[in-house]
Design an enzyme around this catalytic site. Sequence first.
Site, PDB file in Angstrom:
ATOM      1  N   SER A  65       0.797  -1.226   0.000  1.00  0.00           N
ATOM      2  CA  SER A  65       0.000   0.000   0.000  1.00  0.00           C
ATOM      3  C   SER A  65       0.826   1.270   0.000  1.00  0.00           C
ATOM      4  O   SER A  65       0.284   2.364  -0.116  1.00  0.00           O
ATOM      5  CB  SER A  65      -0.914   0.007   1.228  1.00  0.00           C
ATOM      6  OG  SER A  65      -0.151   0.056   2.419  1.00  0.00           O
ATOM      7  N   THR A 109      -2.625   2.989   2.791  1.00  0.00           N
ATOM      8  CA  THR A 109      -1.860   4.225   3.024  1.00  0.00           C
ATOM      9  C   THR A 109      -1.378   4.162   4.459  1.00  0.00           C
ATOM     10  O   THR A 109      -1.910   3.413   5.262  1.00  0.00           O
ATOM     11  CB  THR A 109      -2.803   5.444   2.883  1.00  0.00           C
ATOM     12  OG1 THR A 109      -3.255   5.539   1.541  1.00  0.00           O
ATOM     13  CG2 THR A 109      -2.147   6.759   3.254  1.00  0.00           C
ATOM     14  N   THR A 135       1.596   6.987   0.436  1.00  0.00           N
ATOM     15  CA  THR A 135       0.746   5.951  -0.165  1.00  0.00           C
ATOM     16  C   THR A 135       1.129   5.634  -1.609  1.00  0.00           C
ATOM     17  O   THR A 135       1.747   6.468  -2.294  1.00  0.00           O
ATOM     18  CB  THR A 135      -0.716   6.436  -0.167  1.00  0.00           C
ATOM     19  OG1 THR A 135      -1.577   5.371  -0.543  1.00  0.00           O
ATOM     20  CG2 THR A 135      -0.937   7.596  -1.115  1.00  0.00           C
ATOM     21  N   ARG A 156      -3.791   9.954 -11.555  1.00  0.00           N
ATOM     22  CA  ARG A 156      -4.804  10.216 -10.521  1.00  0.00           C
ATOM     23  C   ARG A 156      -4.105  10.543  -9.187  1.00  0.00           C
ATOM     24  O   ARG A 156      -3.234   9.836  -8.747  1.00  0.00           O
ATOM     25  CB  ARG A 156      -5.703   8.993 -10.355  1.00  0.00           C
ATOM     26  CG  ARG A 156      -6.744   9.090  -9.227  1.00  0.00           C
ATOM     27  CD  ARG A 156      -6.264   8.439  -7.960  1.00  0.00           C
ATOM     28  NE  ARG A 156      -7.318   8.355  -6.948  1.00  0.00           N
ATOM     29  CZ  ARG A 156      -7.104   8.033  -5.669  1.00  0.00           C
ATOM     30  NH1 ARG A 156      -5.878   7.760  -5.261  1.00  0.00           N
ATOM     31  NH2 ARG A 156      -8.083   7.975  -4.819  1.00  0.00           N
ATOM     32  N   THR A 215      -7.210   7.921   5.580  1.00  0.00           N
ATOM     33  CA  THR A 215      -6.956   6.833   4.639  1.00  0.00           C
ATOM     34  C   THR A 215      -8.305   6.378   4.084  1.00  0.00           C
ATOM     35  O   THR A 215      -9.349   6.708   4.637  1.00  0.00           O
ATOM     36  CB  THR A 215      -6.256   5.632   5.322  1.00  0.00           C
ATOM     37  OG1 THR A 215      -7.014   5.248   6.480  1.00  0.00           O
ATOM     38  CG2 THR A 215      -4.853   5.967   5.751  1.00  0.00           C
ATOM     39  N   GLY A 216      -8.237   5.588   3.025  1.00  0.00           N
ATOM     40  CA  GLY A 216      -9.476   5.134   2.403  1.00  0.00           C
ATOM     41  C   GLY A 216      -9.757   5.900   1.123  1.00  0.00           C
ATOM     42  O   GLY A 216      -8.837   6.455   0.508  1.00  0.00           O
TER      43      GLY A 216
END
Length: 340
Positions: free
Chosen positions: A86, A201, A219, A229, A252-253
């Site tokens: 990650s 992350t 991340t 992106r 995070t997420g």
Amino acid sequence: MGDLSRRDFFKNAAGVGLGISFFEPILFKRRATAGVSASLPVIISSGGHGIKANEAAWQILGKGGNSLDAVEKGANVIESDPEDMSVGIGGLPNEEGEVELDASIMSGPDRNAGAVGGIKYIENPCSVARLVMERTDHVMIVGEGALRFALAHGFQKKNLLTDRARERWLRWKETMSDKDDWFPPKELKEAEKDLVQTYGTINVLAVDVNGNISGITTTSGLSFKIPGRLGDSPIIGAGLYVDNDVGAAGATGRGEEVIKTCGSFMVVENMRRGMSPQQACEDVVKRIINWHGGKADFQDNFVAINKKGETGAASIRKGFRYAVYNEKGNNLYEGVGLLD
Ligand code: ASP
């Protein structure tokens, strides 16, 4: 699973490396303020890999070192772990199989910030972000410019795509559609049949013994993303925010939702207005859920720390883990999940 359901399903990649925690009984400055139980220093990191980051950071923090050096050291260990898919080397690549990394850093006492976005070939993007902060008049450098900047500062170009990450990407590509020319192997393992995009992350936030606050978010971003992106991680106020008078927060997420709500900034502003770190995180998670009509079918997580060293964490769904190293040692906790 069709394209839509693939994209609708999000998983919070937990990370690896739950090292044995230990407690080094040094340098806790008991705060004199009545009613304040927290001691300094304190560090909080997101995910299961937070334990490992905290251990590394504590080598600096626990000896009275500053929070900026500590968070960098903690984040570097995870970035340099090829088993962690990650962050840094070993991170899952974009849809073309190239690893693109995002990172941000804030130094509370300096009231300063730095970030890199979409940087390739550099294992420790948070250290490049630190140089953007300390050695330029800018806050964010992205893509090719970030790579050139890193090389100018002596960083080595490396292949960040491990075989494990490449194979995961290849299987994702091969199983994506039956309307293209890519075929998966005949012997496809069950776990490879339906690979979804994943997040992952690390946030590392610390208050040192002098009460100075710093933070990092680093991340490889959303796996198999469209090249170029950027998520929330390199965006100051989204994936990370630090105010030396108040505290720090990291996210995070699913980064897109965190960008739209200025998530980490909001958590810190909530603490400025008197909320505890826990209340501040939950308030922003609720806002994201409300923006989605009470039904968010993705995951976002926040961790926060205030100037006293009190911590909090909340996420949309249960299962989010984070690690805190304080006078109780280095411990893994589960954050409050606001939806089932
Ligand atoms: N928030 C990151 C992003 O959207 C990913 C993650 O935290 O897992 O790029």
